[in-house]
Design a protein around this motif. Structure first.
Motif, PDB file in Angstrom:
ATOM      1  N   ARG A 623      -9.265 -11.694  -9.828  1.00 23.24           N
ATOM      2  CA  ARG A 623      -8.873 -10.285  -9.966  1.00 23.24           C
ATOM      3  C   ARG A 623      -9.766  -9.379  -9.136  1.00 23.24           C
ATOM      4  O   ARG A 623      -9.303  -8.423  -8.487  1.00 23.24           O
ATOM      5  N   CYS A 624     -11.054  -9.658  -9.148  1.00 15.11           N
ATOM      6  CA  CYS A 624     -11.997  -8.835  -8.385  1.00 15.11           C
ATOM      7  C   CYS A 624     -11.698  -8.899  -6.896  1.00 15.11           C
ATOM      8  O   CYS A 624     -11.768  -7.883  -6.176  1.00 15.11           O
ATOM      9  N   ILE A 625     -11.372 -10.124  -6.411  1.00 14.92           N
ATOM     10  CA  ILE A 625     -11.062 -10.273  -4.983  1.00 14.92           C
ATOM     11  C   ILE A 625      -9.841  -9.442  -4.622  1.00 14.92           C
ATOM     12  O   ILE A 625      -9.804  -8.763  -3.588  1.00 14.92           O
ATOM     13  N   PHE A 626      -8.815  -9.491  -5.486  1.00 17.66           N
ATOM     14  CA  PHE A 626      -7.591  -8.729  -5.222  1.00 17.66           C
ATOM     15  C   PHE A 626      -7.864  -7.232  -5.217  1.00 17.66           C
ATOM     16  O   PHE A 626      -7.411  -6.488  -4.327  1.00 17.66           O
ATOM     17  N   ALA A 630      -7.528  -4.538  -1.998  1.00 23.59           N
ATOM     18  CA  ALA A 630      -6.734  -3.314  -2.091  1.00 23.59           C
ATOM     19  C   ALA A 630      -7.580  -2.081  -1.801  1.00 23.59           C
ATOM     20  O   ALA A 630      -7.131  -1.148  -1.126  1.00 23.59           O
ATOM     21  N   ALA A 631      -8.815  -2.091  -2.290  1.00 27.06           N
ATOM     22  CA  ALA A 631      -9.697  -0.950  -2.060  1.00 27.06           C
ATOM     23  C   ALA A 631     -10.013  -0.787  -0.581  1.00 27.06           C
ATOM     24  O   ALA A 631     -10.039   0.330  -0.052  1.00 27.06           O
ATOM     25  N   VAL A 632     -10.262  -1.915   0.102  1.00 20.72           N
ATOM     26  CA  VAL A 632     -10.543  -1.859   1.539  1.00 20.72           C
ATOM     27  C   VAL A 632      -9.363  -1.271   2.300  1.00 20.72           C
ATOM     28  O   VAL A 632      -9.515  -0.448   3.219  1.00 20.72           O
ATOM     29  N   LEU A 633      -8.151  -1.694   1.922  1.00 25.18           N
ATOM     30  CA  LEU A 633      -6.957  -1.179   2.583  1.00 25.18           C
ATOM     31  C   LEU A 633      -6.827   0.328   2.385  1.00 25.18           C
ATOM     32  O   LEU A 633      -6.568   1.089   3.326  1.00 25.18           O
ATOM     33  N   ILE A 634      -7.019   0.761   1.144  1.00 27.52           N
ATOM     34  CA  ILE A 634      -6.878   2.198   0.839  1.00 27.52           C
ATOM     35  C   ILE A 634      -7.933   3.014   1.576  1.00 27.52           C
ATOM     36  O   ILE A 634      -7.638   4.064   2.164  1.00 27.52           O
ATOM     37  N   VAL A 635      -9.179   2.520   1.568  1.00 27.33           N
ATOM     38  CA  VAL A 635     -10.250   3.230   2.257  1.00 27.33           C
ATOM     39  C   VAL A 635      -9.978   3.306   3.747  1.00 27.33           C
ATOM     40  O   VAL A 635     -10.183   4.339   4.402  1.00 27.33           O
ATOM     41  N   GLY A 636      -9.460   2.213   4.325  1.00 28.51           N
ATOM     42  CA  GLY A 636      -9.163   2.195   5.753  1.00 28.51           C
ATOM     43  C   GLY A 636      -8.102   3.216   6.125  1.00 28.51           C
ATOM     44  O   GLY A 636      -8.246   3.972   7.091  1.00 28.51           O
ATOM     45  N   VAL A 637      -7.041   3.265   5.344  1.00 29.57           N
ATOM     46  CA  VAL A 637      -5.980   4.242   5.606  1.00 29.57           C
ATOM     47  C   VAL A 637      -6.518   5.665   5.451  1.00 29.57           C
ATOM     48  O   VAL A 637      -6.231   6.549   6.263  1.00 29.57           O
TER      49      VAL A 637
END
Length: 989
Positions: A623-626, A630-637
């Protein structure tokens, strides 16, 4: 013919009277009158003589006095008043008269009395004031005048009173003041003069009755010439840097009533010949370097107040002090005095306050201390007194504070002593007392702090303790109390601390402890308590210290304890069983559960049940990996979108014509000069709300410009929330800094706004923030004297916000990064984006919708209750003090531990040497330890134990040889004043 003459003359008389009324009407128009004090100044009246504040001569019916004190009027000084040719007295005391004082005030040629005290006047004192030939009384107390005292002041012809107390005068103390031969009062206290000697020429003022030079940055010795002031009744040279002996010439001041020399560096013994000071009532030479013995001739004077504390006096206290018929105050704490106290002390004297703590006195406590029945404070801590408490003190119903701790007193405490009705602090700690707490304690209706730890008290705690509805602190550890806690103890609704560890108490905890809504600390370690841990503990929202270790508690640990925000807890060495609540099933808490064989959890040393736990851990890792992906994707956008918006905004040309400028000080630059400096090459910092630029102006001066992005562009909901927060921060910054003026508050020059952008222009601070400097590789620049100066400066700034602003202001984000340093490392408190005014309506602290502040600085009760008050700022400032002393960050991210917890733990386990910053010179160790004590006191978990910021300033100044000013004297008359005893300053180290 006579009738016709009268008819011709009477209109001229009416015209003369109406002309004065017309002048006053124009004065009224120049004032803002929020309370309507001038509402009866009616232009339809024939004469102004019946108007508020106006007094007329009974014969000529012309205005001779105008008194508009305390009317809250605002505006510049109206020189139009000088057209009232018979105006002899003018008082605008305690208003908001602002701007500078015009030079043409000298046209008020008839004025004898001019009082403009407690206003907002700025700039230099007009040199033309000395051209007012009849002026006798001149009072500019409590303004913001600066610069030098004009040399023309030496030419005053009739001046009797000159008061410039509490301004910003920063020149030297001039010798030409000695030329004003008519002067009776010279009051220059609390000004930041350049280091100056006391001019010997002041000895020429032979008519002088009051010389008040407190906190004027005076250096050098006291001149012998002051001994020529034979009419002097009040000599106050306190809070300076005077050194050398007290000159013997002062013993010739036969009229002197008060001598105040406290907080200097005077040395040597008291001069011989003090028996000549036959009028002396108050003598205060405390906090100096005086030594020798206390002379018998001083104690034979008809003294009312004797303060010699924090010196190096030795020997016995003369017996003659007991014969003083008027003595109400005796403060001798922190000396090296020894021997027994005079057995008749208090028998002839109406003693109110006695503080002889931190000496080497021995023998019995005199039974006559309260013979006059008015004794309020008895502070004898840290001596070697022995024997029992005199039975006579149990009848002293006037007592309010009693501290007898750290002596060798023994026997049972008299029953009546437990029940003194006005005592709010009773400390008997660290003695040899025995016996029980008497049931008479039910009469102690005012008791707030009961500190009786480290004695041999025994028996049960009586039910009557539960009737002490004001009790906040009950510290009774390290005694021999037995039996159960009384059921009535749950009635203590104000209780913040209950510490009964190391006793022989037993039984179950009483039901109903959910009423302890203010409880912050519960320590019952090492007793014999049994039964279950009550679920009710989980409802105590303010609790952050819980120690139930080394008892016989059984059953499960209630899951409700997870609702608490505990900084410290311990359940070890009991008989607990079942699962550890999930929030605490962490290896960092392992030691807090040891010694409970029935407890289960995936922790070493506890029972094993790990199969399911490992599967759960595996799922949890996935769960933590998922979530991380997702957090990396959101931060990148989000980063890409932010860069795109920044690029688009940078492409827009700034239309200078659309900027609106609001200034708060006289400016030497325009908004266009600021806008031309908003180049990326000038960026010196950035944050969530915008960037900070250094703007070098055409005159060579520099300012700091904070650029906040906002505006009304359409966007999503989160953008709107962010803009709203920026707008709120901008308005709070402008509302706060635009109104206040203080040397330790950063100066806001002006603000510039457009539809899309807001600029705040501050004074430039070349050394940046304290946080950046302290925690970078430049931290070595901050030696201890510099750090101490920064602490005092910042404390004075916060004290101004809390105590001198109306209404008071709470900063809500005090931290080292918000303390800026000028070129001389002078500190300014900055960033008022989340500041709030304090509710003064009596409805209590106001609740905020969100927590303001920074991690590591937020007071425990603020995080849980969201209540705004000054105590939150004091906690945050305490963390700043700990940063200065330790050199460590407020939160250690490597160990996940905040600085307050680390300091307390390290002090307890390793000692003070492991706490202090190794970069600091060890020669300052004693001073650093005192400041560390102040930091620990400010970060007390219980808000009531934190001192006020005014008290913090005083304690810091005490460390460095300064002190908090005493209350302003009225007309030089002697009045009792209050000193808190040194023992209240804490003693953690």
């Amino acid at each position: 013919m006579l009738l016709l003459l009268l008819l011709l003359v009477s209109p001229l008389l009416a015209l003369s009277i109406n002309q004065e009324g017309l002048f006053l009407q124009r004065v009224k128009q120049g004032f803002d009158d929020p309370t309507g004090a001038l509402s009866n100044w009616n232009d339809r009246d024939d004469t102004p003589c019946n108007w508020y504040g106006v007094t007329c001569d009974p014969e000529t019916r012309t205005v001779n006095s105008l008194d508009l004190s305390n009317t809250y009027i605002t505006g510049p000084f109206p020189t139009l008043l000088c057209r009232l040719h018979d105006l002899h007295s003018l008082s605008l005391f305690n208003n908001s008269i602002n701007s500078t004082l015009p030079a043409d005030i000298s046209t008020c040629q008839s004025l004898e009395h001019l009082n403009l005290g407690q206003n907002l006047l700025t700039g230099a004192l007009p040199s033309t004031l000395a051209d007012m030939p009849n002026l006798r009384y001149l009072d500019f107390t409590g303004n913001n005048f600066s610069g030098d005292i004009p040399e023309s002041f030496g030419r005053f012809r009739r001046l009797e009173v000159l008061s410039l107390v509490g301004n910003l005068m920063d020149g030297t103390l001039p010798p030409f003041l000695g030329n004003i031969s008519t002067l009776k009062q010279l009051n220059l206290s609390y000004n930041p003069f350049a280091p100056s000697r006391i001019p010997p020429e002041l000895g020429n003022l032979t008519s002088l009755e009051i010389l008040w030079l407190t906190q004027c940055n005076l250096v050098g010795p006291i001149p012998d010439s002051l001994g020529r002031l034979k009419r002097l009744t009040d000599l106050d040279l306190a809070l300076n840097y005077l050194h050398g002996p007290i000159p013997s010439s002062l013993t010739g001041l036969s009229s002197v009533v008060q001598i105040e020399l406290y907080n200097n560096s005077l040395s040597g013994g008291l001069p011989a010949g003090m028996r000549n000071l036959t009028a002396l009532r108050l003598f205060d030479a405390s906090t100096n370097e005086l030594d020798g013995t206390i002379p018998d001739e001083l104690c034979q004077l008809p003294l009312e107040s004797l303060n010699l504390y924090e010196n190096r006096f030795e020997g016995k206290l003369p017996e003659s002090i007991a014969d003083s018929p008027n003595l109400y105050e005796l403060r001798l704490f922190q000396n090296r005095l020894s021997g027994v106290l005079p057995k008749d002390l208090g028998k002839k004297s109406p003693l109110l306050w006695v503080d002889i703590s931190y000496n080497q006195f021995s023998g019995a406590i005199p039974a006559s201390l309260c013979a006059k029945g008015v004794l309020e404070e008895l502070l004898l801590i840290h001596n070697s007194f022995s024997g029992e408490i005199p039975a006579s003190l149990s009848e002293c119903s006037s007592l309010t504070r009693v501290r007898l701790g750290n002596n060798q007193l023994s026997g049972e405490v008299p029953a009546g002593f437990w029940g003194l009705p006005r005592v709010h602090l009773l400390e008997l700690a660290n003695n040899l007392f025995s016996g029980q707490i008497a049931k008479t304690i039910a009469s102690a209706s005012s008791l707030q702090l009961l500190i009786i730890l480290k004695n041999s008290f025994s028996g049960t705690i009586p039910d009557e303790v539960g009737g002490l509805e004001n009790l906040v602190d009950f510290s009774g550890s390290d005694n021999q109390f037995s039996g159960p806690l009384p059921a009535s103890i749950v009635n203590l609704r104000q209780l913040g601390k209950l510490d009964l560890h190391n006793n022989k108490l037993s039984g179950e905890l009483p039901s109903g402890i959910h009423t302890w809504k203010k409880l912050n600390m519960l320590n019952l370690r090492n007793n014999g308590f049994s039964g279950n841990i009550p679920e009710e503990i989980g409802t105590l929202s303010n609790l952050n210290y819980l120690d139930l270790s080394e008892n016989r508690f059984s059953g499960v640990i209630p899951d409700g304890l997870q609702n608490l925000k505990l900084n410290e807890f311990n359940f070890s060495n009991n008989r607990l069983s079942g699962d550890i609540p999930p929030l605490y099933a962490n290896k960092i808490y392992r030691d807090n559960f040891l010694g409970n064989p029935g407890l289960c959890g995936d922790l070493d040393g506890l029972c094993n049940g790990r199969g399911e736990a490992k599967n759960w851990d595996y799922v949890w890792v996935l769960r933590c990996i998922f979530i991380l992906a997702a957090a990396v994707l959101i931060v990148g956008v989000g980063w890409f979108y932010w860069k795109y918006r920044s690029f688009k905004k940078a492409k827009r040309a700034i239309d200078k014509s659309k900027w609106t400028l609001m200034s708060f000080h006289k400016l030497g630059f325009s908004e266009y000069e600021i806008l031309d400096c908003l180049d990326e090459d000038n960026v010196i910092g950035s944050g969530a709300s915008g960037k900070v630029y250094k703007a070098v102006l055409s005159n060579g001066e520099a300012v700091a410009v904070k650029k906040l992005w906002g505006g009304s562009n359409k966007g999503n909901e989160s953008d709107d929330v962010e803009k709203g927060q920026i707008q709120d921060g901008f308005e709070a910054e402008v509302d706060t800094l635009g109104k206040i003026r203080h040397k330790n508050i950063v100066k806001l020059w002006c603000c510039c706004t457009t539809k899309e952008c807001k600029l705040l222009v501050y004074e430039y601070m070349p050394n940046g923030s304290l946080g950046d400097l302290l925690h970078s590789n430049k931290g070595g620049l901050l030696d201890w004297p510099t750090r101490y100066k920064i602490a005092v400066d910042a404390a004075e700034g916060l004290s101004y916000l809390h105590h001198d602003c109306v209404p008071p202001i709470v900063h809500r984000d005090v931290k080292s990064n918000n303390i800026l340093l000028d070129g001389d490392f002078g500190a300014r408190v900055a960033d008022f984006g989340v500041a709030k005014v304090v509710d003064t309506t009596g409805k209590g602290p106001k609740s905020m919708s969100v927590i303001a502040g920074s991690c590591g600085y937020i007071a425990p009760e603020y995080a849980y209750t969201l209540r705004v008050n000054e105590k939150s700022d004091i906690y945050s400032f305490g963390v700043v003090i700990l940063e200065l002393v330790t050199g460590r960050l407020p939160v250690d991210h490597e160990f996940g531990e905040d600085l307050v917890k680390w300091v307390c733990t390290t002090l307890d386990q390793k000692g003070v040497d492991h706490v202090l910053d190794p970069k600091l010179d060890s020669c300052f160790k004693e001073e650093i330890c005192k400041v560390l004590n102040i930091g620990i006191l400010c970060t007390s978990p219980l808000p009531i134990n934190r001192p006020s910021m005014r008290r913090v300033v005083k304690m810091l100044q005490d460390v460095g040889g300064e002190n908090q000013p005493k209350p302003v004297k009225k007309d030089g008359k002697l009045s009792p004043y209050y000193h808190e005893d040194a023992s209240d300053q804490g003693g953690v180290v």
